[in-house]
Design a protein around this motif. Sequence first.
Motif, PDB file in Angstrom:
ATOM      1  N   GLY A  96       0.819  -1.202   0.000  1.00 23.75           N
ATOM      2  CA  GLY A  96       0.000   0.000   0.000  1.00 23.75           C
ATOM      3  C   GLY A  96       0.855   1.257   0.000  1.00 23.75           C
ATOM      4  O   GLY A  96       2.079   1.187   0.110  1.00 23.75           O
ATOM      5  N   ARG A  97       0.185   2.397  -0.135  1.00 24.97           N
ATOM      6  CA  ARG A  97       0.906   3.662  -0.091  1.00 24.97           C
ATOM      7  C   ARG A  97       1.570   3.836   1.271  1.00 24.97           C
ATOM      8  O   ARG A  97       0.964   3.543   2.306  1.00 24.97           O
ATOM      9  N   LEU A  98       2.779   4.343   1.255  1.00 25.59           N
ATOM     10  CA  LEU A  98       3.564   4.428   2.469  1.00 25.59           C
ATOM     11  C   LEU A  98       2.826   5.159   3.583  1.00 25.59           C
ATOM     12  O   LEU A  98       2.814   4.716   4.741  1.00 25.59           O
ATOM     13  N   GLU A  99       2.172   6.269   3.244  1.00 26.57           N
ATOM     14  CA  GLU A  99       1.541   7.069   4.290  1.00 26.57           C
ATOM     15  C   GLU A  99       0.298   6.405   4.873  1.00 26.57           C
ATOM     16  O   GLU A  99      -0.224   6.837   5.896  1.00 26.57           O
ATOM     17  N   LEU A 100      -0.160   5.328   4.251  1.00 27.87           N
ATOM     18  CA  LEU A 100      -1.329   4.610   4.748  1.00 27.87           C
ATOM     19  C   LEU A 100      -0.969   3.352   5.531  1.00 27.87           C
ATOM     20  O   LEU A 100      -1.858   2.683   6.076  1.00 27.87           O
ATOM     21  N   ILE A 101       0.307   3.038   5.596  1.00 27.33           N
ATOM     22  CA  ILE A 101       0.761   1.856   6.326  1.00 27.33           C
ATOM     23  C   ILE A 101       1.163   2.278   7.734  1.00 27.33           C
ATOM     24  O   ILE A 101       1.906   3.248   7.923  1.00 27.33           O
ATOM     25  N   SER A 102       0.689   1.564   8.719  1.00 29.19           N
ATOM     26  CA  SER A 102       0.968   1.933  10.101  1.00 29.19           C
ATOM     27  C   SER A 102       2.437   1.741  10.441  1.00 29.19           C
ATOM     28  O   SER A 102       3.140   0.916   9.835  1.00 29.19           O
ATOM     29  N   TYR A 151       5.279  -1.422  -2.384  1.00 30.63           N
ATOM     30  CA  TYR A 151       5.990  -2.424  -1.582  1.00 30.63           C
ATOM     31  C   TYR A 151       7.318  -1.858  -1.085  1.00 30.63           C
ATOM     32  O   TYR A 151       8.303  -2.577  -0.970  1.00 30.63           O
ATOM     33  N   GLY A 152       7.338  -0.569  -0.776  1.00 33.40           N
ATOM     34  CA  GLY A 152       8.589   0.099  -0.450  1.00 33.40           C
ATOM     35  C   GLY A 152       9.333  -0.494   0.745  1.00 33.40           C
ATOM     36  O   GLY A 152      10.518  -0.815   0.654  1.00 33.40           O
ATOM     37  N   THR A 153       8.650  -0.646   1.870  1.00 32.98           N
ATOM     38  CA  THR A 153       9.325  -1.171   3.063  1.00 32.98           C
ATOM     39  C   THR A 153       9.690  -2.637   2.886  1.00 32.98           C
ATOM     40  O   THR A 153      10.778  -3.072   3.284  1.00 32.98           O
ATOM     41  N   TYR A 154       8.800  -3.411   2.289  1.00 30.58           N
ATOM     42  CA  TYR A 154       9.082  -4.820   2.034  1.00 30.58           C
ATOM     43  C   TYR A 154      10.307  -4.950   1.131  1.00 30.58           C
ATOM     44  O   TYR A 154      11.209  -5.754   1.411  1.00 30.58           O
ATOM     45  N   ALA A 155      10.352  -4.149   0.064  1.00 27.83           N
ATOM     46  CA  ALA A 155      11.501  -4.189  -0.851  1.00 27.83           C
ATOM     47  C   ALA A 155      12.777  -3.786  -0.126  1.00 27.83           C
ATOM     48  O   ALA A 155      13.845  -4.384  -0.340  1.00 27.83           O
ATOM     49  N   ALA A 156      12.681  -2.783   0.725  1.00 30.70           N
ATOM     50  CA  ALA A 156      13.857  -2.326   1.472  1.00 30.70           C
ATOM     51  C   ALA A 156      14.393  -3.425   2.378  1.00 30.70           C
ATOM     52  O   ALA A 156      15.607  -3.677   2.446  1.00 30.70           O
ATOM     53  N   ALA A 157      13.490  -4.097   3.097  1.00 33.69           N
ATOM     54  CA  ALA A 157      13.913  -5.164   4.011  1.00 33.69           C
ATOM     55  C   ALA A 157      14.527  -6.327   3.245  1.00 33.69           C
ATOM     56  O   ALA A 157      15.568  -6.871   3.640  1.00 33.69           O
ATOM     57  N   LYS A 158      13.905  -6.714   2.137  1.00 32.99           N
ATOM     58  CA  LYS A 158      14.414  -7.848   1.360  1.00 32.99           C
ATOM     59  C   LYS A 158      15.721  -7.492   0.641  1.00 32.99           C
ATOM     60  O   LYS A 158      16.613  -8.348   0.498  1.00 32.99           O
ATOM     61  N   ALA A 159      15.843  -6.247   0.193  1.00 33.67           N
ATOM     62  CA  ALA A 159      17.110  -5.817  -0.404  1.00 33.67           C
ATOM     63  C   ALA A 159      18.209  -5.811   0.648  1.00 33.67           C
ATOM     64  O   ALA A 159      19.360  -6.184   0.376  1.00 33.67           O
ATOM     65  N   GLY A 160      17.863  -5.396   1.860  1.00 31.96           N
ATOM     66  CA  GLY A 160      18.819  -5.451   2.961  1.00 31.96           C
ATOM     67  C   GLY A 160      19.262  -6.871   3.237  1.00 31.96           C
ATOM     68  O   GLY A 160      20.445  -7.143   3.472  1.00 31.96           O
ATOM     69  N   LEU A 161      18.313  -7.821   3.213  1.00 25.08           N
ATOM     70  CA  LEU A 161      18.650  -9.228   3.422  1.00 25.08           C
ATOM     71  C   LEU A 161      19.570  -9.733   2.313  1.00 25.08           C
ATOM     72  O   LEU A 161      20.504 -10.505   2.564  1.00 25.08           O
ATOM     73  N   SER A 162      19.315  -9.277   1.101  1.00 28.75           N
ATOM     74  CA  SER A 162      20.163  -9.667  -0.030  1.00 28.75           C
ATOM     75  C   SER A 162      21.602  -9.211   0.156  1.00 28.75           C
ATOM     76  O   SER A 162      22.555  -9.985  -0.007  1.00 28.75           O
ATOM     77  N   ARG A 163      21.785  -7.949   0.496  1.00 23.95           N
ATOM     78  CA  ARG A 163      23.145  -7.435   0.674  1.00 23.95           C
ATOM     79  C   ARG A 163      23.800  -8.022   1.921  1.00 23.95           C
ATOM     80  O   ARG A 163      25.011  -8.242   1.955  1.00 23.95           O
ATOM     81  N   PHE A 164      23.006  -8.294   2.953  1.00 22.43           N
ATOM     82  CA  PHE A 164      23.526  -8.975   4.135  1.00 22.43           C
ATOM     83  C   PHE A 164      24.103 -10.332   3.740  1.00 22.43           C
ATOM     84  O   PHE A 164      25.209 -10.702   4.142  1.00 22.43           O
ATOM     85  N   GLY A 165      23.354 -11.073   2.948  1.00 21.94           N
ATOM     86  CA  GLY A 165      23.813 -12.387   2.515  1.00 21.94           C
ATOM     87  C   GLY A 165      25.082 -12.310   1.696  1.00 21.94           C
ATOM     88  O   GLY A 165      25.996 -13.140   1.856  1.00 21.94           O
ATOM     89  N   GLU A 166      25.149 -11.336   0.811  1.00 24.40           N
ATOM     90  CA  GLU A 166      26.343 -11.170  -0.022  1.00 24.40           C
ATOM     91  C   GLU A 166      27.566 -10.846   0.837  1.00 24.40           C
ATOM     92  O   GLU A 166      28.646 -11.449   0.678  1.00 24.40           O
ATOM     93  N   ALA A 167      27.406  -9.904   1.760  1.00 28.57           N
ATOM     94  CA  ALA A 167      28.516  -9.523   2.635  1.00 28.57           C
ATOM     95  C   ALA A 167      28.935 -10.690   3.527  1.00 28.57           C
ATOM     96  O   ALA A 167      30.136 -10.946   3.725  1.00 28.57           O
ATOM     97  N   LEU A 168      27.940 -11.406   4.053  1.00 28.79           N
ATOM     98  CA  LEU A 168      28.236 -12.537   4.945  1.00 28.79           C
ATOM     99  C   LEU A 168      28.948 -13.653   4.182  1.00 28.79           C
ATOM    100  O   LEU A 168      29.864 -14.291   4.716  1.00 28.79           O
ATOM    101  N   ARG A 169      28.515 -13.903   2.951  1.00 24.64           N
ATOM    102  CA  ARG A 169      29.185 -14.932   2.145  1.00 24.64           C
ATOM    103  C   ARG A 169      30.669 -14.642   2.006  1.00 24.64           C
ATOM    104  O   ARG A 169      31.514 -15.524   2.142  1.00 24.64           O
ATOM    105  N   ARG A 170      30.994 -13.387   1.772  1.00 28.45           N
ATOM    106  CA  ARG A 170      32.401 -12.998   1.622  1.00 28.45           C
ATOM    107  C   ARG A 170      33.136 -13.026   2.960  1.00 28.45           C
ATOM    108  O   ARG A 170      34.308 -13.379   3.025  1.00 28.45           O
ATOM    109  N   GLU A 171      32.427 -12.677   4.015  1.00 38.31           N
ATOM    110  CA  GLU A 171      33.016 -12.722   5.353  1.00 38.31           C
ATOM    111  C   GLU A 171      33.375 -14.146   5.763  1.00 38.31           C
ATOM    112  O   GLU A 171      34.411 -14.376   6.413  1.00 38.31           O
ATOM    113  N   LEU A 172      32.533 -15.110   5.374  1.00 41.09           N
ATOM    114  CA  LEU A 172      32.712 -16.492   5.811  1.00 41.09           C
ATOM    115  C   LEU A 172      33.417 -17.380   4.796  1.00 41.09           C
ATOM    116  O   LEU A 172      33.639 -18.565   5.064  1.00 41.09           O
TER     117      LEU A 172
END
Length: 268
Positions: A96-102, A151-172
């Motif tokens: 939904g629109r960002l301003e309408l999401i609690s 899907y702004g917040t959902y996309a942000a969280a999932k994109a964050g998970l993606s980059r987390f995984g990439e960084a962690l893969r290189r870390e480990l």
Amino acid sequence: MELKHKRVLVTGGSSGIGFAIAEAMAASGARIVIVGRGETRLSEAAAKLSAGGNKVDFVAGDVTVDIDRRCILSEAVARLGGLDILVNNAGAVRAGRLELISEADIRAMIEVDLVAPILFVREALPHLRKSGESLVVNIASAAALTGVPFYGTYAAAKAGLSRFGEALRRELKGEGVHVMTVYPVATDTPMMASSKAGADLGFGREPAEAVGKAVVEGIEANAIEVIRGGEARAKAIVLNRENPLALDERFMSMKAALEEATRDHRAF
């Protein structure tokens, strides 16, 4: 990685993609513990998954609650005798629109889709290191690769998970712990039940079983990512990188219809 005899913990495993991943892994000989909040649903899911002769156990708990997460991990490790694979699949969405999401829904998405997986990996790493050949599988989303309106917040969280995984893969890397990220498109699961967006808006739904099979194939191939959606999704990813304004125009042409179709999409 060969899945036979591997000890696996799957969050959000009572239905949808998590259930399909557990089913495909069990068919490959893995030993599974599924996790979710509803004990009745988990019990029923575990019974279905065990029907083929594979023993699948379950632990109830909320991945966003610290004490639950620690108890889940401790109990799963005790039942499995260790841990080789952690699948971070539990997810939440509110479109939904960002301003309408609690604010509560915004924070819940970030907690479930990003914070909980990070903390789960952090707490599971000592057990994964003991394995000698272990894996973290993070279930992101196609929205992490191409941002979708409403899907702004959902996309942000999932994109964050993606980059987390990439960084962690290189870390480990070189330490016996691999990381693979999965990017499903719209999938026919309970999480999508409240969305009215269909194939005409780019939300054609793939069977969860196809995602589960693709995850197993990715694991067996030691892949770093699994991107669903075929050629159409691949073209959209390239277009978003090379000519994002063209994709803006494509979304603009369907924006009103997409807003109407997704305004009630909520799953926690």
